[in-house]
Design a protein around this motif. Sequence first.
Motif, PDB file in Angstrom:
ATOM      1  N   ASP A  76       0.778  -1.456  -0.411  1.00 24.51           N
ATOM      2  CA  ASP A  76       0.241  -0.258  -0.015  1.00 24.51           C
ATOM      3  C   ASP A  76       0.813   1.474  -0.099  1.00 24.51           C
ATOM      4  OD1 ASP A  76      -1.689   2.065   0.831  1.00 24.51           O
ATOM      5  OD2 ASP A  76      -2.699   1.360   2.028  1.00 24.51           O
ATOM      6  N   PRO A  77       0.794   1.927  -0.795  1.00 27.38           N
ATOM      7  CA  PRO A  77       1.871   3.057  -0.841  1.00 27.38           C
ATOM      8  C   PRO A  77       1.679   4.534  -0.007  1.00 27.38           C
ATOM      9  CG  PRO A  77       0.698   3.573  -2.857  1.00 27.38           C
ATOM     10  CD  PRO A  77       0.793   2.128  -1.877  1.00 27.38           C
ATOM     11  N   THR A  78       0.410   4.334   0.113  1.00 24.30           N
ATOM     12  CA  THR A  78      -0.529   4.944   1.710  1.00 24.30           C
ATOM     13  C   THR A  78      -0.399   4.774   2.800  1.00 24.30           C
ATOM     14  OG1 THR A  78      -2.796   4.824   1.288  1.00 24.30           O
ATOM     15  CG2 THR A  78      -2.230   6.204  -0.816  1.00 24.30           C
ATOM     16  N   GLY A  79       0.330   3.290   2.908  1.00 26.91           N
ATOM     17  CA  GLY A  79       0.262   3.129   4.375  1.00 26.91           C
ATOM     18  C   GLY A  79       1.794   2.719   5.239  1.00 26.91           C
ATOM     19  N   SER A  80       2.339   3.215   4.211  1.00 27.09           N
ATOM     20  CA  SER A  80       4.043   3.451   5.428  1.00 27.09           C
ATOM     21  C   SER A  80       3.466   3.971   6.760  1.00 27.09           C
ATOM     22  CB  SER A  80       4.869   3.972   4.482  1.00 27.09           C
ATOM     23  OG  SER A  80       4.689   5.244   3.857  1.00 27.09           O
ATOM     24  N   THR A  81       5.075   3.621   7.567  1.00 27.01           N
ATOM     25  CA  THR A  81       4.275   4.747   8.785  1.00 27.01           C
ATOM     26  C   THR A  81       6.063   5.161   9.791  1.00 27.01           C
ATOM     27  OG1 THR A  81       5.097   2.425   9.269  1.00 27.01           O
ATOM     28  CG2 THR A  81       3.002   3.177  10.088  1.00 27.01           C
ATOM     29  N   ARG A  82       6.222   5.451  10.339  1.00 30.25           N
ATOM     30  CA  ARG A  82       7.429   6.831  10.632  1.00 30.25           C
ATOM     31  C   ARG A  82       8.002   6.313  10.840  1.00 30.25           C
ATOM     32  NH1 ARG A  82       3.961  11.276  13.227  1.00 30.25           N
ATOM     33  NH2 ARG A  82       2.816  12.093  11.198  1.00 30.25           N
ATOM     34  N   ILE A  83       9.648   6.411  10.653  1.00 27.24           N
ATOM     35  CA  ILE A  83      10.694   4.895  11.296  1.00 27.24           C
ATOM     36  C   ILE A  83      11.937   6.341  12.059  1.00 27.24           C
ATOM     37  CG2 ILE A  83      10.649   3.726   9.627  1.00 27.24           C
ATOM     38  CD1 ILE A  83      13.118   4.648   8.215  1.00 27.24           C
ATOM     39  N   LEU A  84      11.847   6.994  11.770  1.00 25.25           N
ATOM     40  CA  LEU A  84      12.278   8.380  12.853  1.00 25.25           C
ATOM     41  C   LEU A  84      11.271   9.888  12.325  1.00 25.25           C
ATOM     42  CD1 LEU A  84      14.997   9.055  14.516  1.00 25.25           C
ATOM     43  CD2 LEU A  84      16.277   9.451  12.098  1.00 25.25           C
ATOM     44  N   GLU A  85      11.760  10.808  13.772  1.00 26.97           N
ATOM     45  CA  GLU A  85      11.300  12.401  13.153  1.00 26.97           C
ATOM     46  C   GLU A  85      11.839  12.740  13.636  1.00 26.97           C
ATOM     47  OE1 GLU A  85       8.527  13.129  16.633  1.00 26.97           O
ATOM     48  OE2 GLU A  85       8.698  15.550  16.021  1.00 26.97           O
ATOM     49  N   GLY A  86      12.476  14.332  12.763  1.00 26.61           N
ATOM     50  CA  GLY A  86      13.312  15.379  13.145  1.00 26.61           C
ATOM     51  C   GLY A  86      14.279  15.019  11.739  1.00 26.61           C
ATOM     52  N   VAL A  87      13.904  14.507  10.252  1.00 25.58           N
ATOM     53  CA  VAL A  87      15.169  14.696   9.285  1.00 25.58           C
ATOM     54  C   VAL A  87      14.415  15.629   8.106  1.00 25.58           C
ATOM     55  CG1 VAL A  87      15.909  12.007   9.376  1.00 25.58           C
ATOM     56  CG2 VAL A  87      13.369  13.099   8.114  1.00 25.58           C
ATOM     57  N   SER A  88      15.430  16.140   7.608  1.00 24.96           N
ATOM     58  CA  SER A  88      15.564  17.369   6.792  1.00 24.96           C
ATOM     59  C   SER A  88      14.766  16.572   5.695  1.00 24.96           C
ATOM     60  CB  SER A  88      16.249  18.150   6.452  1.00 24.96           C
ATOM     61  OG  SER A  88      17.537  17.255   5.865  1.00 24.96           O
ATOM     62  N   ASN A  89      14.357  17.241   4.286  1.00 25.76           N
ATOM     63  CA  ASN A  89      13.658  16.593   3.253  1.00 25.76           C
ATOM     64  C   ASN A  89      15.003  15.564   2.337  1.00 25.76           C
ATOM     65  OD1 ASN A  89      12.158  18.821   4.069  1.00 25.76           O
ATOM     66  ND2 ASN A  89      10.484  18.093   2.131  1.00 25.76           N
ATOM     67  N   GLU A  90      16.074  16.365   2.403  1.00 19.14           N
ATOM     68  CA  GLU A  90      16.993  15.846   1.985  1.00 19.14           C
ATOM     69  C   GLU A  90      17.670  14.959   2.825  1.00 19.14           C
ATOM     70  OE1 GLU A  90      16.526  18.133  -2.238  1.00 19.14           O
ATOM     71  OE2 GLU A  90      18.771  17.719  -1.137  1.00 19.14           O
ATOM     72  N   PHE A  91      18.658  13.746   2.432  1.00 21.65           N
ATOM     73  CA  PHE A  91      19.615  13.220   3.503  1.00 21.65           C
ATOM     74  C   PHE A  91      20.168  12.340   3.155  1.00 21.65           C
ATOM     75  CE2 PHE A  91      14.750  11.569   4.975  1.00 21.65           C
ATOM     76  CZ  PHE A  91      15.590   9.977   4.559  1.00 21.65           C
ATOM     77  N   SER A  92      20.938  11.393   3.494  1.00 26.01           N
ATOM     78  CA  SER A  92      21.752  10.634   2.862  1.00 26.01           C
ATOM     79  C   SER A  92      22.073   9.313   4.217  1.00 26.01           C
ATOM     80  CB  SER A  92      23.043  10.650   3.043  1.00 26.01           C
ATOM     81  OG  SER A  92      23.792  10.605   4.624  1.00 26.01           O
ATOM     82  N   VAL A  93      21.851   7.889   3.461  1.00 22.10           N
ATOM     83  CA  VAL A  93      21.807   6.353   4.051  1.00 22.10           C
ATOM     84  C   VAL A  93      22.441   5.736   3.986  1.00 22.10           C
ATOM     85  CG1 VAL A  93      20.707   4.516   5.414  1.00 22.10           C
ATOM     86  CG2 VAL A  93      18.535   6.909   4.847  1.00 22.10           C
ATOM     87  N   SER A  94      23.382   5.750   4.604  1.00 20.45           N
ATOM     88  CA  SER A  94      24.817   4.936   4.210  1.00 20.45           C
ATOM     89  C   SER A  94      25.522   3.558   5.062  1.00 20.45           C
ATOM     90  CB  SER A  94      25.724   5.803   3.797  1.00 20.45           C
ATOM     91  OG  SER A  94      26.552   6.399   5.103  1.00 20.45           O
ATOM     92  N   ARG A  95      25.929   2.628   5.423  1.00 22.62           N
ATOM     93  CA  ARG A  95      26.991   1.777   5.807  1.00 22.62           C
ATOM     94  C   ARG A  95      27.755   2.002   6.605  1.00 22.62           C
ATOM     95  NH1 ARG A  95      24.036  -2.020   8.621  1.00 22.62           N
ATOM     96  NH2 ARG A  95      26.057  -4.139   9.849  1.00 22.62           N
ATOM     97  N   PHE A  96      27.940   2.214   7.485  1.00 25.16           N
ATOM     98  CA  PHE A  96      29.200   3.345   7.871  1.00 25.16           C
ATOM     99  C   PHE A  96      29.399   2.961   9.070  1.00 25.16           C
ATOM    100  CE2 PHE A  96      31.041   7.469  10.522  1.00 25.16           C
ATOM    101  CZ  PHE A  96      32.337   7.322   9.818  1.00 25.16           C
ATOM    102  N   LYS A  97      30.723   2.590   9.592  1.00 24.48           N
ATOM    103  CA  LYS A  97      31.258   1.648  10.707  1.00 24.48           C
ATOM    104  C   LYS A  97      30.044   0.857  11.387  1.00 24.48           C
ATOM    105  CE  LYS A  97      34.217   3.337  11.520  1.00 24.48           C
ATOM    106  NZ  LYS A  97      36.101   2.828  11.108  1.00 24.48           N
ATOM    107  N   GLY A  98      29.867  -0.256  10.458  1.00 24.92           N
ATOM    108  CA  GLY A  98      28.899  -1.149  10.437  1.00 24.92           C
ATOM    109  C   GLY A  98      27.601  -1.097  11.589  1.00 24.92           C
ATOM    110  N   LYS A  99      27.014  -0.029  11.235  1.00 26.53           N
ATOM    111  CA  LYS A  99      25.385   0.441  11.605  1.00 26.53           C
ATOM    112  C   LYS A  99      25.175   1.140   9.888  1.00 26.53           C
ATOM    113  CE  LYS A  99      24.954  -0.001  16.294  1.00 26.53           C
ATOM    114  NZ  LYS A  99      24.505   0.415  17.471  1.00 26.53           N
ATOM    115  N   PHE A 100      24.474   0.902   9.780  1.00 28.39           N
ATOM    116  CA  PHE A 100      23.327   2.255   9.127  1.00 28.39           C
ATOM    117  C   PHE A 100      22.879   3.103   9.299  1.00 28.39           C
ATOM    118  CE2 PHE A 100      21.510  -1.574   7.946  1.00 28.39           C
ATOM    119  CZ  PHE A 100      21.884  -1.986   5.982  1.00 28.39           C
ATOM    120  N   THR A 101      23.652   4.521   9.233  1.00 26.48           N
ATOM    121  CA  THR A 101      23.848   5.456   9.031  1.00 26.48           C
ATOM    122  C   THR A 101      23.283   6.729   8.710  1.00 26.48           C
ATOM    123  OG1 THR A 101      25.830   5.216  10.189  1.00 26.48           O
ATOM    124  CG2 THR A 101      25.144   7.630  10.290  1.00 26.48           C
TER     125      THR A 101
END
Length: 368
Positions: free
Chosen positions: A249-274
């Motif tokens: 459901d494209p309208t059914g995703s739920t929040r995983i983190l509050e307080g991000v900007s509209n653009e950010f990055s996700v990477s694997r850094f020093k053993g964890k998702f960052t």
Amino acid sequence: MITRTLSLTTALVTGLAVVAVPIAAQAAPERAPVVSASVNKELTQRFNSYAENAGRWTGADSAYSVDLPNGSTAWLYSDTFLGEVDENLGRPKDSPFVHNSIIVDDDGELTTHTGGTNAAPESLAKVAGADEKERWYWFGDGTVEGDSLRVMLLEFVKTGSGVFDFKFVGNAVASFDTDDMSLTGITNLPKSDVNWGSAIYEDRSDGYTYVFGVEDKQAQKYAHLARVPSGSLTTDDWEYFADGQWGDDPTGSTRILEGVSNEFSVSRFKGKFTIVTGDATEALSAKIVMYRGADIEGPYTGKTVLYQTPETSGNVFTYNAKAHPNLSSGNRLLVTYNVNSFRPDDLYEDATIYRPRYIDVTVKNLKG
């Protein structure tokens, strides 16, 4: 227009001071992460020199980076000034302006790609049949699939006469030929209130492309997560993360983190998702922060200040910080952020304001 970021940002970056963030107490206390940062002089000089001498690109925002098959780097920009700057580093008031563009960096040689012609440039990706003063695309993150560069598109429509009178209306994916950055197609995505494309993470271990998006409530912004089998961003059905499970459901995703900007990055850094982001828990914050998690779905915790932007003062604000793992190594993250002004004339009087900034952030004592 270029000052779109009041509603699209409220989140930002930087601080040269060393930052130590306490770790939860344990039997044997761990040392806190140690953070230091400095300006990346090479990229700063490269892009400033190009902006002031090439007579083509003079500044932009967004600044995602994607490695291309030939070893060059595509820098993806949203609102972009073109033309020339004068001897006082000012912009003529009639400088060409487009809503998206790409610069290809081939071992230090920069080439700007837009639609239209050099004499009459247009955005690379345009809403079919629309007047770009009324309806346009801004770029999100991108990835390469085969010989195509896929770039997330965010469609916006003007709602009034003010510079902040616009609203988000839809998501799409643009496809570009990796050889010459020519547009080969635009694929619309299902209707959703989430601005998809804030970050893309390719997981080589499980065969998925993960796409992060933002639920933008102005003062509050929440990260959401979707995925699609790798190599099929425009051809396969997406799945959306909702309440701990994946669904369709494209309208059914739920929040995983509050307080991000509209653009950010996700990477694997020093053993964890960052996640590296501007701090949207504070209005027009100058802080760039980091969150980490053992799983891509989160939870993301351990908020750590990486930097505080020195430009943030008076009318000038900063926004949409992100790391570039493709241009980082070891303990060092290359981080960019955008600079703008609430006073539009500032961007013409001083062309150096409206350009991305490039910093190297070193983080030590992180546990994986």
